[in-house]
Design a protein around this motif. Structure first.
Motif, short mmCIF file in Angstrom:
data_model
loop_
_atom_site.label_atom_id
_atom_site.label_comp_id
_atom_site.label_asym_id
_atom_site.label_seq_id
_atom_site.Cartn_x
_atom_site.Cartn_y
_atom_site.Cartn_z
N LEU A 170 12.14 33.04 20.98
CA LEU A 170 11.19 31.91 20.97
C LEU A 170 10.98 31.31 22.36
O LEU A 170 9.86 31.04 22.78
CB LEU A 170 11.71 30.84 19.99
N TYR A 171 12.06 31.07 23.08
CA TYR A 171 11.95 30.49 24.43
C TYR A 171 12.36 31.55 25.45
O TYR A 171 13.28 32.32 25.21
CB TYR A 171 12.84 29.25 24.55
N VAL A 204 13.76 32.94 14.26
CA VAL A 204 14.50 32.67 13.02
C VAL A 204 13.71 31.71 12.14
O VAL A 204 13.30 30.63 12.58
CB VAL A 204 15.90 32.09 13.33
N GLN A 205 13.50 32.12 10.90
CA GLN A 205 12.74 31.31 9.94
C GLN A 205 13.63 30.60 8.94
O GLN A 205 13.36 29.47 8.56
CB GLN A 205 11.75 32.20 9.18
N TYR A 245 16.00 21.75 5.87
CA TYR A 245 14.57 21.85 6.14
C TYR A 245 13.75 21.76 4.85
O TYR A 245 12.78 20.98 4.77
CB TYR A 245 14.33 23.18 6.84
N HIS A 246 14.12 22.52 3.84
CA HIS A 246 13.31 22.55 2.62
C HIS A 246 13.33 21.21 1.90
O HIS A 246 12.32 20.76 1.38
CB HIS A 246 13.76 23.70 1.72
N ASP A 286 9.33 32.38 1.54
CA ASP A 286 10.70 32.55 1.04
C ASP A 286 10.95 31.78 -0.25
O ASP A 286 11.94 32.02 -0.94
CB ASP A 286 11.73 32.15 2.12
N ASP A 327 4.36 25.08 5.48
CA ASP A 327 5.65 25.64 5.90
C ASP A 327 5.35 26.94 6.64
O ASP A 327 5.46 28.02 6.08
CB ASP A 327 6.53 25.88 4.67
N SER A 328 4.96 26.78 7.89
CA SER A 328 4.44 27.93 8.64
C SER A 328 5.45 28.42 9.67
O SER A 328 6.50 27.82 9.89
CB SER A 328 3.18 27.50 9.38
N ASP A 337 5.75 29.33 13.87
CA ASP A 337 5.29 28.57 15.03
C ASP A 337 3.87 28.99 15.41
O ASP A 337 3.39 30.03 14.96
CB ASP A 337 6.26 28.78 16.20
N GLN A 343 9.42 21.73 22.24
CA GLN A 343 8.01 22.02 21.95
C GLN A 343 7.19 20.73 21.88
O GLN A 343 6.36 20.55 20.98
CB GLN A 343 7.92 22.81 20.63
N TYR A 363 17.20 25.95 13.97
CA TYR A 363 15.99 25.74 14.76
C TYR A 363 16.50 25.03 16.02
O TYR A 363 16.44 23.81 16.13
CB TYR A 363 14.95 24.89 14.04
N1 AG3 Z 1 9.28 27.75 8.95
C1 AG3 Z 1 9.61 27.06 10.18
C2 AG3 Z 1 10.21 27.92 11.25
C3 AG3 Z 1 10.30 27.19 12.54
C4 AG3 Z 1 10.97 27.95 13.61
N2 AG3 Z 1 10.63 27.32 14.82
C5 AG3 Z 1 11.46 26.83 15.72
N3 AG3 Z 1 12.75 27.05 15.65
N4 AG3 Z 1 10.96 26.13 16.66
C6 AG3 Z 1 10.34 28.39 8.33
C7 AG3 Z 1 10.09 28.87 6.96
C8 AG3 Z 1 11.16 28.38 6.06
N5 AG3 Z 1 10.73 28.33 4.71
#
Ligand code: AG3
Length: 281
Positions: free
Chosen positions: A9-10, A51-52, A61-62, A86, A156-157, A159, A196, A224
């Motif tokens: 990601l970075y 990583v999602q 998160y959920h 998911d 729930d996307s 990035d 970000q 995250y």
């Molecule tokens: N959706 C968010 C993932 C974000 C990852 N980004 C980040 N670490 N900056 C994940 C899907 C989970 N249902």
């Protein structure tokens, strides 16, 4: 040497996991998908190197992306989920007995299929619930073209790179706005604010003129990395963000289910943002 997965990601910093076992790896029609096992986090899914979700920390998160808008609304019947292949958001939405119908629009059928297999507790049977309609389609096209209206929309996307990029555009936000009922709320994943911050600023600008109340709320998700995850909040009813804890507490008790991260005190506190974020807006 142990095999590792290193997040891309970075460019100058990131997290890496020791892979116990690769469970699935392939290029789907839309993106690169890998699912592997790690001792600390259990099964981990990454899309295009990012990583999602992991078995171990997904609940934070959920629960936060779902229950904050759901309890703030108080009686959401119709919910739209964009992404979320998911099934974690779907599982949490369905715990609300007020919910009569959920439409979930996910672009990548392979993510749904693989997560049913390797993350069965994310969806926990949610895809078989009669209230659920799963649509495999582009989320932007869906919100722009559909005539239906929703009380809560959750994005729930991934990035804003690759297939997720369009879900951060004004066209998408406008489509969501048009798809909301009165008192409707849009909540979206908006990245890790420390790393970000531009994404937070951009969304704030794009919500201008679209929602009377635009803000963010925080959720710390260990995988995250880089600090708190910022979840966006857009609604035309500014009162919904200010509902007192006692009222949220009543709604939470009436709903009658247990959560592992979310609670009414956190609900109210999550809208307090670090000063560097406030100053950036
Ligand atoms: N959706 C968010 C993932 C974000 C990852 N980004 C980040 N670490 N900056 C994940 C899907 C989970 N249902």
């Amino acid at each position: 040497m142990a095999k590792r997965f290193t997040e891309t990601l970075y460019s100058t910093y990131g997290q890496s996991y020791i892979i116990e076992e690769v469970l699935f790896e392939n290029r789907t029609e839309h993106q690169h998908l890998i699912i592997f096992k790690n001792k600390e986090f259990g099964n981990v899914m990454a899309l295009d190197g990012i990583v999602q979700t992991t078995e171990r920390d997904e609940f934070i998160y959920h629960e936060m992306l779902t229950h904050v808008p759901m309890f703030a609304h108080g009686h959401a019947k119709r919910v739209l989920i964009i992404g979320g292949g998911d099934g974690g958001i779907l599982r949490e939405v369905l715990r609300h007995k007020t919910v009569e119908h959920v439409t979930m629009v996910e672009i990548d059928a392979a993510v749904v299929e693989m997560c049913k297999e390797y993350f069965p507790e994310h969806s926990a049977g949610a895809f078989d619930d009669p209230r659920v309609e799963l649509v495999i389609a582009d989320g932007v096209d869906f919100v722009v073209n559909n005539q239906a209206k929703f009380d809560v929309i959750i994005s729930d996307s991934t990035d804003p790179e690759g297939p997720g990029e369009v879900l951060f555009t004004s066209r998408f936000y406008q489509g969501c706005k048009n798809s909301l009922n009165e008192n409707g709320i849009l909540a979206t994943q908006n990245g890790v604010s420390f790393m970000q911050l531009d994404e937070v600023k951009t969304t704030y600008k794009r919500f201008d003129g679209l929602f009377k109340d635009r803000w963010f709320y925080a959720a710390p998700v260990p995988t995250y990395v880089g600090g708190i995850m910022t979840l966006s909040w857009g609604t035309d009813n500014p009162e919904l963000r200010k509902i007192p804890e006692s009222v949220i507490q009543q709604r939470y008790e009436t709903a009658g289910f247990k959560t592992r991260y979310y609670n009414p005190a956190l609900h109210v506190g999550a809208f307090a943002l670090p000063q560097y974020v406030v100053d950036a807006l």
